[in-house]
Design a protein around this motif. Structure first.
Motif, PDB file in Angstrom:
ATOM      1  N   THR A  14       0.814  -1.221   0.000  1.00  0.00           N
ATOM      2  CA  THR A  14       0.000   0.000   0.000  1.00  0.00           C
ATOM      3  C   THR A  14       0.842   1.263   0.000  1.00  0.00           C
ATOM      4  O   THR A  14       0.363   2.316  -0.411  1.00  0.00           O
ATOM      5  N   ASN A  15       2.073   1.177   0.428  1.00  0.00           N
ATOM      6  CA  ASN A  15       2.968   2.338   0.459  1.00  0.00           C
ATOM      7  C   ASN A  15       4.066   2.263  -0.592  1.00  0.00           C
ATOM      8  O   ASN A  15       5.152   2.827  -0.402  1.00  0.00           O
ATOM      9  N   MET A  16       3.795   1.588  -1.686  1.00  0.00           N
ATOM     10  CA  MET A  16       4.812   1.419  -2.725  1.00  0.00           C
ATOM     11  C   MET A  16       5.269   2.770  -3.292  1.00  0.00           C
ATOM     12  O   MET A  16       6.448   2.947  -3.622  1.00  0.00           O
ATOM     13  N   HIS A  17       4.361   3.736  -3.391  1.00  0.00           N
ATOM     14  CA  HIS A  17       4.756   5.058  -3.896  1.00  0.00           C
ATOM     15  C   HIS A  17       5.741   5.739  -2.944  1.00  0.00           C
ATOM     16  O   HIS A  17       6.674   6.400  -3.387  1.00  0.00           O
ATOM     17  N   ARG A  18       5.568   5.567  -1.650  1.00  0.00           N
ATOM     18  CA  ARG A  18       6.516   6.129  -0.682  1.00  0.00           C
ATOM     19  C   ARG A  18       7.864   5.431  -0.774  1.00  0.00           C
ATOM     20  O   ARG A  18       8.911   6.065  -0.678  1.00  0.00           O
ATOM     21  N   ILE A  22      11.233   7.488  -1.637  1.00  0.00           N
ATOM     22  CA  ILE A  22      12.333   7.561  -0.673  1.00  0.00           C
ATOM     23  C   ILE A  22      13.599   6.940  -1.257  1.00  0.00           C
ATOM     24  O   ILE A  22      14.703   7.482  -1.110  1.00  0.00           O
ATOM     25  N   SER A  23      13.457   5.816  -1.943  1.00  0.00           N
ATOM     26  CA  SER A  23      14.623   5.159  -2.550  1.00  0.00           C
ATOM     27  C   SER A  23      15.258   6.050  -3.605  1.00  0.00           C
ATOM     28  O   SER A  23      16.482   6.180  -3.671  1.00  0.00           O
ATOM     29  N   LYS A  24      14.413   6.654  -4.433  1.00  0.00           N
ATOM     30  CA  LYS A  24      14.925   7.543  -5.478  1.00  0.00           C
ATOM     31  C   LYS A  24      15.641   8.736  -4.854  1.00  0.00           C
ATOM     32  O   LYS A  24      16.725   9.132  -5.301  1.00  0.00           O
ATOM     33  N   TYR A  25      15.067   9.291  -3.801  1.00  0.00           N
ATOM     34  CA  TYR A  25      15.689  10.424  -3.118  1.00  0.00           C
ATOM     35  C   TYR A  25      17.036  10.021  -2.521  1.00  0.00           C
ATOM     36  O   TYR A  25      18.007  10.790  -2.600  1.00  0.00           O
ATOM     37  N   GLU A  26      17.133   8.849  -1.929  1.00  0.00           N
ATOM     38  CA  GLU A  26      18.389   8.408  -1.321  1.00  0.00           C
ATOM     39  C   GLU A  26      19.464   8.141  -2.370  1.00  0.00           C
ATOM     40  O   GLU A  26      20.639   8.437  -2.146  1.00  0.00           O
ATOM     41  N   VAL A  27      19.069   7.587  -3.515  1.00  0.00           N
ATOM     42  CA  VAL A  27      20.040   7.369  -4.592  1.00  0.00           C
ATOM     43  C   VAL A  27      20.565   8.712  -5.090  1.00  0.00           C
ATOM     44  O   VAL A  27      21.772   8.888  -5.273  1.00  0.00           O
ATOM     45  N   THR A 115      12.677  -1.833   3.208  1.00  0.00           N
ATOM     46  CA  THR A 115      12.375  -2.039   1.796  1.00  0.00           C
ATOM     47  C   THR A 115      12.951  -0.917   0.946  1.00  0.00           C
ATOM     48  O   THR A 115      13.400  -1.151  -0.181  1.00  0.00           O
ATOM     49  N   THR A 116      12.974   0.300   1.475  1.00  0.00           N
ATOM     50  CA  THR A 116      13.575   1.403   0.727  1.00  0.00           C
ATOM     51  C   THR A 116      15.069   1.180   0.529  1.00  0.00           C
ATOM     52  O   THR A 116      15.615   1.498  -0.528  1.00  0.00           O
ATOM     53  N   VAL A 117      15.713   0.612   1.535  1.00  0.00           N
ATOM     54  CA  VAL A 117      17.151   0.316   1.418  1.00  0.00           C
ATOM     55  C   VAL A 117      17.385  -0.747   0.345  1.00  0.00           C
ATOM     56  O   VAL A 117      18.295  -0.622  -0.480  1.00  0.00           O
ATOM     57  N   VAL A 118      16.552  -1.768   0.341  1.00  0.00           N
ATOM     58  CA  VAL A 118      16.694  -2.842  -0.653  1.00  0.00           C
ATOM     59  C   VAL A 118      16.494  -2.296  -2.058  1.00  0.00           C
ATOM     60  O   VAL A 118      17.231  -2.635  -2.988  1.00  0.00           O
ATOM     61  N   LEU A 119      15.512  -1.431  -2.241  1.00  0.00           N
ATOM     62  CA  LEU A 119      15.257  -0.848  -3.557  1.00  0.00           C
ATOM     63  C   LEU A 119      16.383   0.085  -3.982  1.00  0.00           C
ATOM     64  O   LEU A 119      16.764   0.121  -5.155  1.00  0.00           O
ATOM     65  N   LYS A 120      16.939   0.826  -3.034  1.00  0.00           N
ATOM     66  CA  LYS A 120      18.075   1.708  -3.340  1.00  0.00           C
ATOM     67  C   LYS A 120      19.290   0.894  -3.770  1.00  0.00           C
ATOM     68  O   LYS A 120      19.967   1.233  -4.740  1.00  0.00           O
TER      69      LYS A 120
END
Length: 135
Positions: A14-18, A22-27, A115-120
């Motif tokens: 449900t929070n996939m957009h977040r 966040i991942s894009k911002y961290e990259v 999950t944001t870390v994994v995506l980054k």
């Protein structure tokens, strides 16, 4: 236990957009902090792989292939996975602590932070996989 897993998975979906934002911002923040930018995502693993290959594949063994398969192929097969898994585990475990300011100031789904870390790290992994494909 299964209810907890289902809850975390539901919260992530449900929070996939977040998660992607966040991942894009961290990259992008990592690239801004580096002088070389996106080039460093390619250069850092390439330098490490070439160093390992030179030291362990050429200097220490005296040969650059084993049973007709070049040592660099064996090296890349293991190190590509390690370069993805290692930061996912170490930074994923530290993700909640690192973002404690965000969590305490607003209502925020905590389970999406690893999950944001994994995506980054998946972006960095894609850069390394591009190098492997070229080699």
């Amino acid at each position: 236990m299964f209810k907890s897993i289902a809850y975390v998975l539901r919260e992530n979906f449900t929070n996939m957009h977040r998660i992607t934002a966040i991942s894009k911002y961290e990259v992008l923040a990592d690239m801004r902090e580096s002088k070389l930018g996106i080039f460093w995502n390619f250069a850092n693993p390439a330098i490490q792989v070439l160093t390992y290959w030179l030291v362990f594949g050429v200097i220490m063994t005296g040969r650059s292939s084993e049973d007709g398969i070049p040592y660099i192929c064996w090296l890349l097969g293991g190190i590509v996975v390690w370069f993805y898994i290692s930061p996912c585990i170490t930074n994923g475990c530290n993700a909640i602590y690192a973002k404690k300011d965000i969590i305490t100031k607003m209502k925020f789904p905590v389970s999406i932070l690893p999950t944001t870390v994994v995506l980054k790290e998946l972006f960095n992994h894609a850069c390394l996989m591009l190098i492997v494909t070229i080699l």
